[in-house]
Design a protein around this motif. Structure first.
Motif, PDB file in Angstrom:
ATOM      1  N   SER A 276      17.351  29.410 -32.621  1.00  0.00           N
ATOM      2  CA  SER A 276      17.377  28.521 -33.435  1.00  0.00           C
ATOM      3  C   SER A 276      18.874  28.087 -34.108  1.00  0.00           C
ATOM      4  O   SER A 276      19.043  26.975 -34.165  1.00  0.00           O
ATOM      5  N   GLU A 277      19.456  29.379 -34.226  1.00  0.00           N
ATOM      6  CA  GLU A 277      20.784  29.028 -34.724  1.00  0.00           C
ATOM      7  C   GLU A 277      21.933  28.339 -33.668  1.00  0.00           C
ATOM      8  O   GLU A 277      22.575  27.404 -34.169  1.00  0.00           O
ATOM      9  N   ALA A 278      21.770  28.814 -32.482  1.00  0.00           N
ATOM     10  CA  ALA A 278      22.608  28.282 -31.400  1.00  0.00           C
ATOM     11  C   ALA A 278      22.174  26.660 -31.134  1.00  0.00           C
ATOM     12  O   ALA A 278      23.171  25.953 -31.161  1.00  0.00           O
ATOM     13  N   ILE A 281      18.026  24.061 -34.135  1.00  0.00           N
ATOM     14  CA  ILE A 281      16.633  23.668 -34.195  1.00  0.00           C
ATOM     15  C   ILE A 281      16.055  24.743 -35.357  1.00  0.00           C
ATOM     16  O   ILE A 281      15.896  26.029 -35.169  1.00  0.00           O
ATOM     17  N   PRO A 282      14.942  24.027 -36.120  1.00  0.00           N
ATOM     18  CA  PRO A 282      14.580  25.137 -37.235  1.00  0.00           C
ATOM     19  C   PRO A 282      13.480  26.024 -36.333  1.00  0.00           C
ATOM     20  O   PRO A 282      12.794  25.673 -35.538  1.00  0.00           O
ATOM     21  N   GLY A 289       6.327  25.266 -31.228  1.00  0.00           N
ATOM     22  CA  GLY A 289       6.589  24.135 -30.125  1.00  0.00           C
ATOM     23  C   GLY A 289       6.809  22.779 -30.382  1.00  0.00           C
ATOM     24  O   GLY A 289       6.656  21.771 -29.634  1.00  0.00           O
ATOM     25  N   ASN A 290       6.812  22.340 -31.832  1.00  0.00           N
ATOM     26  CA  ASN A 290       6.815  20.972 -32.406  1.00  0.00           C
ATOM     27  C   ASN A 290       8.414  20.477 -32.065  1.00  0.00           C
ATOM     28  O   ASN A 290       9.231  20.345 -32.876  1.00  0.00           O
ATOM     29  N   GLN A 475      17.661  25.751 -42.779  1.00  0.00           N
ATOM     30  CA  GLN A 475      16.646  25.639 -41.963  1.00  0.00           C
ATOM     31  C   GLN A 475      16.859  26.331 -40.612  1.00  0.00           C
ATOM     32  O   GLN A 475      16.027  26.475 -39.904  1.00  0.00           O
ATOM     33  N   PHE A 476      18.283  26.653 -40.373  1.00  0.00           N
ATOM     34  CA  PHE A 476      18.283  27.499 -38.952  1.00  0.00           C
ATOM     35  C   PHE A 476      18.869  28.858 -39.381  1.00  0.00           C
ATOM     36  O   PHE A 476      19.126  29.569 -38.526  1.00  0.00           O
ATOM     37  N   THR A 477      18.827  29.112 -40.745  1.00  0.00           N
ATOM     38  CA  THR A 477      19.277  30.432 -41.208  1.00  0.00           C
ATOM     39  C   THR A 477      20.714  30.631 -40.617  1.00  0.00           C
ATOM     40  O   THR A 477      20.819  31.643 -39.819  1.00  0.00           O
TER      41      THR A 477
END
Length: 495
Positions: A276-278, A281-282, A289-290, A475-477
């Motif tokens: 998510s961080e890299a 993407i939230p 899977g959205n 949102q990505f922490t």
């Protein structure tokens, strides 16, 4: 002095392997041609000789050669006047006999390797006997699992150092090591002497993460401890390059191999968070899977990059500190290890898990983590919870006294860092919609605080304390360099 190739222990059938003739021939070559020392210095040390007299001769000869002075039977004679071991074999004339038994310069490396190999075998025999003795002695305070951990530690030390007990080292060696560290920073144009985190302002304040240091990263829940730790872990792992280091050993010349003990989250959850961080993407979208087509492309690219990164995760819960040490040693032996992270300290266990004294148990854990850092010569980052007393203060910035069981943690740590996001607390002070004036003031304050985080360095044994500002994308922490984040908003640069 033994005059054969073997010696025995206490008259038993156990035989310690040795080769006195090889030791004599090697010493003779060294005394005839001091240039031989350069060929064997990286292989053999004084303690690798079986005969104590040969150990002393090699020590004196080595010291003189390092000082660029001659080491011959004549120059060494004065150092051994009255030496009982030398008198037993004929006095200083023995040095002349050694020179007479000298081998060719081309053979010294092979002889040094043979002597080293025999020394390792002797140590293995002694360790094996010690293991056998401890295993046969049944005691209430030690169980079989402890014996395995102890045996693995001794074997690891033997494999890494070629000896089981380092003992004292000369100040000359310590100075040499210190010069190597400074030279590494000098080669980076006065930059870091430690392992870069990928967060520029934090690197500048700490000088990177230094080998043998225990770093505590503490915060209240929802501040982003795990997120910052995973950011750093991925930055270090993805930049890994192997080569020859300034001290001549082979290992990481950029980035490093990371071992991550995740005692709270599963390996899959941790990997999803890193992705998510890299990929920016939230994490909720990843779980559901959205994803849009572009997000799916970024997700797969990030996954491909992660596959190559030497980041190893152990998600076994409630690990005893002795097991953490054993697994860290094993990882270093098999794959290398340049940075270890444990998330989080309070979820680890002491050796005696039945103890009711939690402060004593945490003290054992922090001491164990510091011992791992020193033994493996790596930085160790331990995440830690803060006590609830933070919430009762008007200024909620953490301080050292907020550490749970703070005495041992603060004492054993080389660096203590706190994460503080004022936005988190300000968000909970939102006024009612009917109070328009208060709402306007609150919104203005929220705009100033949005996307900002502080890393407060409350203790640093080798440098200054202070505060480092970072960007935080909720949102990505994800933490990143503050200026770079705002200059390249939405660029996908990991910072």
């Amino acid at each position: 002095m033994a005059d054969g190739n073997t010696d025995t222990l206490d008259g038993a059938a156990n035989v310690l392997p040795s080769n006195i003739e090889a030791e004599q021939a090697l010493l003779g070559a060294l005394l005839v041609n001091n240039d031989a020392f350069d060929r064997i210095a990286s292989i053999i040390k004084p303690e690798h000789f079986f005969d104590p007299l040969h150990t002393r001769i090699f020590e004196v000869a080595s010291d003189r050669i390092r000082k660029n002075t001659l080491a011959t039977p004549v120059t060494l004679k004065a150092f051994f006047e009255g030496d009982e071991g030398l008198q037993a074999v004929g006095g200083t004339s023995y040095l002349v006999r050694l020179a007479g038994a000298a081998i060719s310069l081309f053979a010294v490396k092979d002889y040094a390797q043979l002597i080293y190999d025999l020394a390792i075998r002797r140590n293995l025999i002694l360790i094996g006997q010690d293991i056998s003795e401890r295993a046969s002695r049944i005691e209430v305070e030690s169980d079989a699992a402890d014996l395995i951990v102890k045996a693995e530690q001794e074997l690891y030390q033997l494999g890494e150092k070629g000896k089981t007990d380092q003992g004292f080292q000369s100040f000359q060696k310590a100075v040499f090591d210190a010069v190597n560290v400074t030279n590494a920073a000098y080669q980076r144009d006065g930059g870091l002497s430690g392992l870069p985190t990928g967060l520029d302002d934090l690197d500048e304040k700490l000088g990177g993460f230094h080998p043998s240091d225990l770093l505590i990263l503490a915060a209240r829940p929802s501040m982003g401890k795990t997120s910052l730790a995973t950011n750093v872990a991925f930055n270090v792992a993805r930049n890994y390059k192997r080569g020859i280091r300034p001290d001549g050993t082979e290992g990481a010349v950029e980035g490093g191999v990371v071992g991550f003990f995740s005692l709270e989250m599963s390996a899959e959850q941790l990997a999803a968070r890193v992705l998510s961080e890299a990929a920016r993407i939230p994490s909720q979208n990843i779980r559901e899977g959205n994803l849009t087509q572009d997000e799916m492309r970024r997700f797969l690219e990030a996954a491909k990059e992660l596959e190559k990164a030497p980041l190893y995760i152990d998600d076994t819960p409630a690990l005893p500190i002795s097991t953490v040490a054993a697994r860290a040693r094993r990882l270093k032996r098999q794959h290398g290890l340049d940075l270890m992270i444990i998330d989080y300290l309070q979820l680890a266990r002491g050796t005696n898990s039945k103890s009711d004294n939690r402060v004593q148990e945490v003290s054992e854990i922090t001491q164990g983590l510091k011992a791992i850092a020193k033994e493996l010569h790596i930085p160790v980052i331990a995440l830690s919870q803060l006590s609830r007393q933070v919430e009762s203060r008007e200024d909620k910035r953490p301080q050292l006294s907020d550490l749970r069981e703070s005495g041992s943690i603060e004492q054993d740590a080389d660096v203590v860092m706190f994460i503080f996001r004022e936005e988190y607390y300000k968000e909970r002070e939102k006024p009612g919609d009917h109070d328009i004036a208060a709402m306007a003031v609150w919104q203005e304050e929220m705009e100033k605080l949005h996307g900002r985080a502080e890393v407060i360095i409350g203790k640093q044994r080798h440098g200054p304390i202070g505060t480092v500002d970072l960007a935080f994308e909720g949102q990505f922490t994800r933490f990143s360099n503050l200026i770079k984040n705002y200059q390249n908003s939405g660029s996908g640069d990991f910072g």
